[in-house]
Design a protein around this motif. Structure first.
Motif, PDB file in Angstrom:
ATOM      1  N   GLY A  90      18.631  15.546  37.613  1.00 25.15           N
ATOM      2  CA  GLY A  90      18.871  15.361  36.215  1.00 25.15           C
ATOM      3  C   GLY A  90      17.851  15.080  35.143  1.00 25.15           C
ATOM      4  N   VAL A  91      16.551  15.107  35.929  1.00 30.08           N
ATOM      5  CA  VAL A  91      15.104  14.912  35.201  1.00 30.08           C
ATOM      6  C   VAL A  91      14.669  16.305  34.885  1.00 30.08           C
ATOM      7  CG1 VAL A  91      12.825  13.992  34.977  1.00 30.08           C
ATOM      8  CG2 VAL A  91      14.635  12.919  36.575  1.00 30.08           C
ATOM      9  N   ASN A 112      19.359  14.025  29.125  1.00 28.27           N
ATOM     10  CA  ASN A 112      18.168  13.834  30.260  1.00 28.27           C
ATOM     11  C   ASN A 112      17.941  12.665  30.838  1.00 28.27           C
ATOM     12  OD1 ASN A 112      15.671  15.152  31.478  1.00 28.27           O
ATOM     13  ND2 ASN A 112      14.692  13.617  30.292  1.00 28.27           N
ATOM     14  N   LYS A 113      17.851  12.581  32.010  1.00 31.00           N
ATOM     15  CA  LYS A 113      17.519  11.313  32.816  1.00 31.00           C
ATOM     16  C   LYS A 113      16.051  11.193  32.724  1.00 31.00           C
ATOM     17  CE  LYS A 113      21.702  11.365  35.596  1.00 31.00           C
ATOM     18  NZ  LYS A 113      22.049  11.323  37.223  1.00 31.00           N
ATOM     19  N   THR A 114      15.564   9.992  32.496  1.00 24.31           N
ATOM     20  CA  THR A 114      14.175   9.840  32.723  1.00 24.31           C
ATOM     21  C   THR A 114      13.524   9.062  33.712  1.00 24.31           C
ATOM     22  OG1 THR A 114      14.302   7.771  31.397  1.00 24.31           O
ATOM     23  CG2 THR A 114      14.294   9.731  29.903  1.00 24.31           C
ATOM     24  N   GLU A 115      14.227   8.886  34.673  1.00 21.92           N
ATOM     25  CA  GLU A 115      14.008   8.081  36.041  1.00 21.92           C
ATOM     26  C   GLU A 115      14.692   8.871  37.325  1.00 21.92           C
ATOM     27  OE1 GLU A 115      13.545   3.717  34.235  1.00 21.92           O
ATOM     28  OE2 GLU A 115      15.395   3.929  35.798  1.00 21.92           O
ATOM     29  N   ALA A 117      16.614   8.223  40.186  1.00 24.14           N
ATOM     30  CA  ALA A 117      17.532   7.229  40.935  1.00 24.14           C
ATOM     31  C   ALA A 117      17.213   6.774  41.971  1.00 24.14           C
ATOM     32  CB  ALA A 117      18.926   7.806  40.662  1.00 24.14           C
TER      33      ALA A 117
END
Length: 467
Positions: A90-91, A112-115, A117
């Motif tokens: 998801g990044v 958007n994911k920024t990390e 997981a």
């Protein structure tokens, strides 16, 4: 016990002790930030001076079709650490996917994911399970809390890595909470190299993994004056003419030279594989990737085709060249396999390149994909503005490479671009109209892949868009 038996037993103990010590190889990923395909001497640059990288290319295997998993840094690093395509983690981009002015965006981009997981088993965690001591030195950019920091993701040592995508400055004091300041004026690239060499020294007797992820040559463009001065009067070539950027490249080259020399000094070179790589194409404001089209942030070749060298004296044939298509997420199953683990256990999308580097077993890959459901605004002062897509470096889009063929699908207007990279590495000629069957084949394959990995395609129109 008779003397001969004692001697034999002592020999066997010594033999198996030595065998155990050298069974597992050490690994170093030397990752440069924003270094483009044409930013090194061995690829033909006449302006940048990279003698150590060039020598590494002579001593190792050069990959001519190596790709980052994304045209910008965070998603590439997430894929390298997870071994997975972007839709799995998801990044997709750096920070906000809705970059640029809202009135110019036709679609609402996908969140958007920024990390990365903490639920993902990272490359570092997989190697730790196989007996490795791991260090992260430099840029992380995948989180900094108790579940996403380097130490939470399998690294025993973290120096300089947090959620920041670039340094505040390349000169001490660094204003980096994960890096103590040196003397005023100390250069970050040199300091990180000192720390990397210290880790190697301290762990020379045990298998180690060093993820040496330089902040260089990312902005801000700051370099040592004495090196910059040597480029000030040097004639530029093919759009490469920035003295400060050239000096940053040279400092990074010197860093690599120091790492390889330390391995030789400690007699670790024949038991250490070093992978030289970059996370995306060169920054289009300060450098050029000609003959490739595009630069950092674009789905053209200049956005994600990377310089890559695999170096392992005595194991990898010196001076070898490999033309197979490889990607950053291939590092994960490769290192796990060489560490004695089973890469299938971690369900990676990447494919081990052990058959390529060691000429063992078979290799079978025809197709790779990119998915970018976000926007990246155009940079002011970009060297090749004609490469922008309606003023953007990237609009929501996807790409596939299958054999020599590459297709880019624009999600905003549904337009397609088809290129034959063997005949047109500069991506000048769109062959969609003359090759409808190949276009349909690649489009069908890409859409099927998107279903398999559950890749989101933005379709909601932006109410703020101005025609």
């Amino acid at each position: 016990m008779k003397p001969i038996k004692i001697a034999l037993l002592s020999y066997l103990v010594l033999f198996f002790s030595c065998q155990q010590k050298t069974t597992k190889p050490n690994f170093i990923i030397f990752l440069v930030d924003d270094l483009g395909w044409m930013d090194v001497g061995y690829m033909g640059s006449k302006y940048y001076e990279t003698p150590n990288i060039d020598q590494m290319a002579k001593e190792g295997m050069v990959f001519t079709n190596a790709y980052a998993n994304s045209p910008n840094c965070a998603p590439t690093r997430a894929s390298l650490m997870s071994g997975m395509y972007a839709p799995r983690h998801g990044v997709y981009t750096v920070g906000n996917p809705a970059r640029g002015k809202s009135e110019n965006r036709i679609l609402i981009p996908f969140p958007n994911k920024t990390e990365l997981a903490g639920s993902f088993v990272t490359l570092a965690e997989a190697l730790k399970e196989n007996g490795y001591t791991n260090a992260h030195v430099g840029k992380w950019h995948l989180g900094e809390d108790e579940e996403t920091s380097p130490k939470a993701q399998g690294f025993d040592v973290n120096i300089g890595g947090n959620h920041s995508g670039h340094p505040k400055t390349y000169f001490s004091p660094y204003k980096n909470p994960d890096l103590t300041d040196g003397m005023d004026g100390e250069y970050l690239t040199d300091r990180l190299t000192d720390e990397a060499l210290r880790f190697v020294e301290q762990n020379k007797d045990n298998p180690f993994f060093l993820y040496f992820a330089h902040y260089a040559v990312h902005t801000p463009i700051q370099a040592k004056e004495e090196i910059t001065a040597r480029y000030a009067n040097k004639e530029g070539s093919n759009g490469q003419d920035n003295p400060k950027y050239a000096a940053m490249v040279e400092s990074t080259d010197q860093s690599l030279g120091r790492v390889l020399e330390k391995l030789r000094e400690l007699d670790l070179d024949e038991n250490t594989m070093v992978l030289f790589f970059s996370d995306n194409g060169g920054h289009g404001v300060v450098t050029s990737q000609y003959p490739l089209k595009g630069s950092k942030g674009m789905l053209y070749e200049g956005g994600f085709r990377e310089p890559m060298i695999a170096w392992w004296p005595g194991k990898i044939k010196a001076g070898a060249t490999n033309d197979e298509v490889v990607m950053g997420f291939d590092f994960y199953p490769t290192l796990v396999e060489l560490a004695g683990g089973t890469s299938e256990k971690y369900n990676t999308d990447g494919q081990s390149i052990v058959p390529l580097i060691l000429n063992q077993g078979s290799w079978n890959r025809e197709t790779v994909f990119w998915h970018f459901p976000a926007y990246l605004e155009g940079n002011k002062g970009i060297k090749n503005p004609e490469d922008l897509v309606r003023g953007w470096r990237a609009v929501p889009s996807g790409a596939i490479r299958k054999g020599d063929w590459k297709l880019i699908e624009d999600f905003e207007d549904g337009s397609l671009k088809l290129f034959n990279l063997a005949e047109d590495i500069s991506e000048k000629n769109n062959l969609v109209e003359t090759n409808p069957e190949k276009t349909e084949e690649l489009l069908r394959d890409m859409r099927q892949w998107r279903k398999e990995v559950n890749a989101p395609v933005p379709s909601e129109r932006n109410p703020s868009y101005l025609n």
